[in-house]
Design an enzyme around this catalytic site. Sequence first.
Site, PDB file in Angstrom:
ATOM      1  N   GLY A   1      41.181  45.836  31.955  1.00 51.27           N
ATOM      2  CA  GLY A   1      41.264  45.394  33.344  1.00 51.27           C
ATOM      3  C   GLY A   1      40.711  43.985  33.533  1.00 51.27           C
ATOM      4  N   SER A   2      39.618  43.675  32.861  1.00 53.69           N
ATOM      5  CA  SER A   2      39.002  42.352  33.034  1.00 53.69           C
ATOM      6  C   SER A   2      39.963  41.248  32.616  1.00 53.69           C
ATOM      7  CB  SER A   2      37.712  42.248  32.210  1.00 53.69           C
ATOM      8  OG  SER A   2      36.774  43.206  32.631  1.00 53.69           O
TER       9      SER A   2
ATOM     10  N   ASN B   1      35.439  49.976  43.321  1.00 46.81           N
ATOM     11  CA  ASN B   1      34.882  50.793  42.251  1.00 46.81           C
ATOM     12  C   ASN B   1      33.513  51.373  42.582  1.00 46.81           C
ATOM     13  OD1 ASN B   1      34.668  47.833  41.941  1.00 46.81           O
ATOM     14  ND2 ASN B   1      33.090  48.333  40.454  1.00 46.81           N
TER      15      ASN B   1
ATOM     16  N   GLN C   1      40.876  50.941  39.755  1.00 43.34           N
ATOM     17  CA  GLN C   1      40.366  52.233  40.222  1.00 43.34           C
ATOM     18  C   GLN C   1      41.474  53.097  40.841  1.00 43.34           C
ATOM     19  OE1 GLN C   1      37.378  53.716  39.896  1.00 43.34           O
ATOM     20  NE2 GLN C   1      36.518  52.004  38.760  1.00 43.34           N
TER      21      GLN C   1
ATOM     22  N   SER D   1      43.746  49.467  33.933  1.00 47.53           N
ATOM     23  CA  SER D   1      42.949  49.633  32.720  1.00 47.53           C
ATOM     24  C   SER D   1      42.977  51.085  32.276  1.00 47.53           C
ATOM     25  CB  SER D   1      41.503  49.204  33.006  1.00 47.53           C
ATOM     26  OG  SER D   1      40.684  49.537  31.905  1.00 47.53           O
TER      27      SER D   1
ATOM     28  N   HIS E   1      41.091  53.019  30.344  1.00 52.65           N
ATOM     29  CA  HIS E   1      39.936  53.919  30.235  1.00 52.65           C
ATOM     30  C   HIS E   1      39.446  54.423  31.587  1.00 52.65           C
ATOM     31  CE1 HIS E   1      36.256  51.370  31.174  1.00 52.65           C
ATOM     32  NE2 HIS E   1      37.147  50.403  31.038  1.00 52.65           N
TER      33      HIS E   1
ATOM     34  N   THR F   1      48.074  40.358  17.607  1.00 55.03           N
ATOM     35  CA  THR F   1      48.787  41.586  17.270  1.00 55.03           C
ATOM     36  C   THR F   1      48.415  42.679  18.264  1.00 55.03           C
ATOM     37  OG1 THR F   1      48.749  40.933  14.964  1.00 55.03           O
ATOM     38  CG2 THR F   1      49.237  43.252  15.423  1.00 55.03           C
TER      39      THR F   1
ATOM     40  N   CYS G   1      27.948  47.318  35.263  1.00 48.90           N
ATOM     41  CA  CYS G   1      27.835  45.932  34.798  1.00 48.90           C
ATOM     42  C   CYS G   1      26.586  45.273  35.363  1.00 48.90           C
ATOM     43  CB  CYS G   1      29.050  45.129  35.229  1.00 48.90           C
ATOM     44  SG  CYS G   1      30.554  46.068  35.195  1.00 48.90           S
TER      45      CYS G   1
END
Length: 394
Positions: free
Chosen positions: A69-70, A150, A178, A198, A200, A236, A323
């Site tokens: 996501g970042s 989030n 989210q 994202s 995860h 890759t 974070c």
Amino acid sequence: MIYADNAATTKMNTAAADAMRSCMEQAWGNPSSLYGLGQRAAEVLQDARERIAACIGASCKEITFTSGGSEADNQAIRSTALLGAQRGKRHIISTAFEHHAVMHTLKRLEGEGFEVELLPVGGLGTVTAGQVAAAIREDTALVTVMYANNEIGSILPIPEIGAACRERGVLFHTDAVQAAGHLPIDVRAQNIDLLSLSAHKFHGPKGAGALYARQGVPLTSLIEGGAQERGRRAGTENVPAIAGMAAALEEACAHMEENAARVSALRDRLIAGLSQIPHAALNGDPVNRLPGNVNFCFEGVEGESLLLLLDSWGICASSGSACTSGSLDPSHVLLAIGRPHEAAHGSLRLSLCGENTEADAEAILKAVPEAVNHLRDLSPLWRDKVSGKRNFIL
Ligand SMILES: *Cc1c(COP(=O)(O)O)cnc(C)c1O
């Protein structure tokens, strides 16, 4: 153990793990290689691209795979800022409670001569399409507004904001990290030009994400190198993780409604129960919020201590955003909705998923009040409030 920190990350589901294992065993070649093994990997990649595109109403050419996501947020904002600058447009509109991946990118752009306007989000944590429309100027290059927050879970009026941007010919990006897999997304119907997701955060692997950019919106590569992702992202491809992401998103979308119904019932039970704690306040919109999000401020308590005590009792939760832990600054999100510093320091986020049970909710409803009482008993600040030497703020 009770895991209630699904906004930080989620446990991989079986579909994602199976897809990754099968890819690692049978399609482990380099997708840029021309022989059969490489082409098998290229097919996995293409298949994942089509399936992810289908989940959000995009076409596969509009999907660029990223490391998460970042990176998707960074690339969306940098690409559109550059595009604007080429046309003399250096004004960017966002909100005061975006994720750091957006906030810090905007900060950096400010240093490079862009003017960033952060819209206030009010006590419930949202912005209206009217606010966005009023802020748009001749020289606005981009509007970037998150789909759902989030920390406090509020859901923003994305289709309306998108329409306001489109009407004025301004590009619109949304950080939907989210939301993806949890709320319905249709990039065309919702007037979205760019969207980050994202893996995860919807039971896929860490280190895989995607950026949707509407056909005709050019992306600048953040990484120099080979011509992977049609020149938009060198390196890759992480084929197994991308296969896992596609499987996880499909699974999440297939069970979205039933999951949301069950999880939001647990959420509401927790909100009702924790609201009984004196001098506690729910953060965010009580109704318009992510199915799994519960976030409270408890006066007279340090969020970190609460978190550690709950951890010692086998409950994983979070205080603000993962974070920011390790930093003494309170969450910028809680400050943005008007919580004073002192209250913002005493916050607890519980984020649920489809695997959480009624028994989990019961255990949380027993543990949190106990933990809050215990920490308050130890707090000189709390004693001063009880004795009237200091005022209560919540
Ligand atoms: C987790 C998160 C991100 C960052 O995604 P990563 O894949 O961890 O880089 C960005 N925005 C929001 C809203 C998030 O919740």
